[in-house]
Design a protein around this motif. Structure first.
Motif, PDB file in Angstrom:
ATOM      1  N   VAL A  52       0.923  -1.095  -0.304  1.00  0.00           N
ATOM      2  CA  VAL A  52      -0.027  -0.092  -0.091  1.00  0.00           C
ATOM      3  C   VAL A  52       0.847   1.375   0.091  1.00  0.00           C
ATOM      4  CG1 VAL A  52      -1.722   1.345   1.530  1.00  0.00           C
ATOM      5  CG2 VAL A  52      -2.008  -1.159   0.907  1.00  0.00           C
ATOM      6  N   VAL A  53       2.037   1.333   0.625  1.00  0.00           N
ATOM      7  CA  VAL A  53       2.918   2.346   0.625  1.00  0.00           C
ATOM      8  C   VAL A  53       3.602   2.525  -0.787  1.00  0.00           C
ATOM      9  CG1 VAL A  53       5.059   3.193   1.791  1.00  0.00           C
ATOM     10  CG2 VAL A  53       3.408   2.383   3.388  1.00  0.00           C
ATOM     11  N   ALA A  54       4.021   1.598  -1.322  1.00  0.00           N
ATOM     12  CA  ALA A  54       4.608   1.532  -2.481  1.00  0.00           C
ATOM     13  C   ALA A  54       3.688   2.124  -3.599  1.00  0.00           C
ATOM     14  CB  ALA A  54       5.174   0.258  -2.988  1.00  0.00           C
ATOM     15  N   ARG A  55       2.264   1.771  -3.565  1.00  0.00           N
ATOM     16  CA  ARG A  55       1.448   2.219  -4.672  1.00  0.00           C
ATOM     17  C   ARG A  55       0.685   3.570  -4.215  1.00  0.00           C
ATOM     18  NH1 ARG A  55      -2.985  -2.422  -6.409  1.00  0.00           N
ATOM     19  NH2 ARG A  55      -1.413  -3.992  -7.199  1.00  0.00           N
ATOM     20  N   SER A  56       0.569   3.936  -3.121  1.00  0.00           N
ATOM     21  CA  SER A  56       0.080   5.182  -2.984  1.00  0.00           C
ATOM     22  C   SER A  56       1.095   6.226  -2.476  1.00  0.00           C
ATOM     23  CB  SER A  56      -0.764   5.046  -1.624  1.00  0.00           C
ATOM     24  OG  SER A  56       0.029   4.885  -0.504  1.00  0.00           O
ATOM     25  N   GLY A  57       2.254   6.019  -2.100  1.00  0.00           N
ATOM     26  CA  GLY A  57       3.119   7.064  -2.069  1.00  0.00           C
ATOM     27  C   GLY A  57       3.190   7.770  -0.566  1.00  0.00           C
ATOM     28  N   VAL A  58       2.156   7.330   0.215  1.00  0.00           N
ATOM     29  CA  VAL A  58       2.278   7.995   1.549  1.00  0.00           C
ATOM     30  C   VAL A  58       3.457   7.110   2.201  1.00  0.00           C
ATOM     31  CG1 VAL A  58      -0.080   8.480   1.344  1.00  0.00           C
ATOM     32  CG2 VAL A  58       0.544   6.471   2.356  1.00  0.00           C
ATOM     33  N   LYS A  59       3.627   7.998   3.605  1.00  0.00           N
ATOM     34  CA  LYS A  59       4.520   7.440   4.339  1.00  0.00           C
ATOM     35  C   LYS A  59       4.109   6.110   5.145  1.00  0.00           C
ATOM     36  CE  LYS A  59       6.871  11.908   4.842  1.00  0.00           C
ATOM     37  NZ  LYS A  59       7.319  12.982   5.489  1.00  0.00           N
ATOM     38  N   LYS A  60       4.981   5.440   5.429  1.00  0.00           N
ATOM     39  CA  LYS A  60       4.627   4.107   6.149  1.00  0.00           C
ATOM     40  C   LYS A  60       4.115   4.524   7.530  1.00  0.00           C
ATOM     41  CE  LYS A  60       6.196  -0.512   7.222  1.00  0.00           C
ATOM     42  NZ  LYS A  60       7.413  -1.226   7.176  1.00  0.00           N
ATOM     43  N   ARG A  61       4.524   5.541   8.420  1.00  0.00           N
ATOM     44  CA  ARG A  61       3.836   5.846   9.467  1.00  0.00           C
ATOM     45  C   ARG A  61       2.448   6.219   9.496  1.00  0.00           C
ATOM     46  NH1 ARG A  61       7.750  11.039  10.072  1.00  0.00           N
ATOM     47  NH2 ARG A  61       6.355  12.501   9.128  1.00  0.00           N
TER      48      ARG A  61
END
Length: 129
Positions: A52-61
């Motif tokens: 999800v982080v890789a697809r969305s570009g949001v930070k993991k935290r």
């Protein structure tokens, strides 16, 4: 006393029907058990968060608490026996629930449209742009 005469219905002449050759009877194929094909190992929560982080570009935290909350809500909804209708994933219906001494076994059925599987654009990629 009056007598009535009984009239007989005219007898019908029976004609012999020509014997027909019977077509061979084909037996249908019966599927006793359907085994799903496993193409990859199971998806763990850490791998889901990374995808999800890789697809969305949001930070993991930022993504991790949202994903954990979503999984909790989905788990509670399924445990309540409610149906889920989530567009790209499909429609999930609880077919059977059984409590054992160590677990709560829930059997579900997931129905997906063919159009969503093959040609739907990735909604997370659109949101990140």
């Amino acid at each position: 006393m009056a007598t009535t005469s009984k009239t007989e219905a005219p007898s019908r002449k029976r004609t012999a029907t020509p014997s027909r050759a019977k077509a061979p009877v084909t037996q249908p194929d019966v599927v006793v058990s359907e085994t799903p094909t496993v193409s990859a190992p199971e998806l763990k929560k850490k791998e889901l968060i990374d995808a999800v982080v890789a697809r969305s570009g949001v930070k993991k935290r930022d993504a991790k608490p949202v994903i954990e909350a979503m999984l909790a809500v989905l788990g509670e909804t399924i445990a309540d026996g409610r149906e889920l209708n989530l567009a790209p994933m499909g429609k999930m219906k609880v077919t059977r629930m059984k409590r054992t001494t160590k677990a709560h076994v829930i059997t579900t059925r997931l129905r997906r449209n063919e159009s969503h599987q093959a040609s739907s654009p990735d909604p997370l990629a659109q949101a990140a742009e």
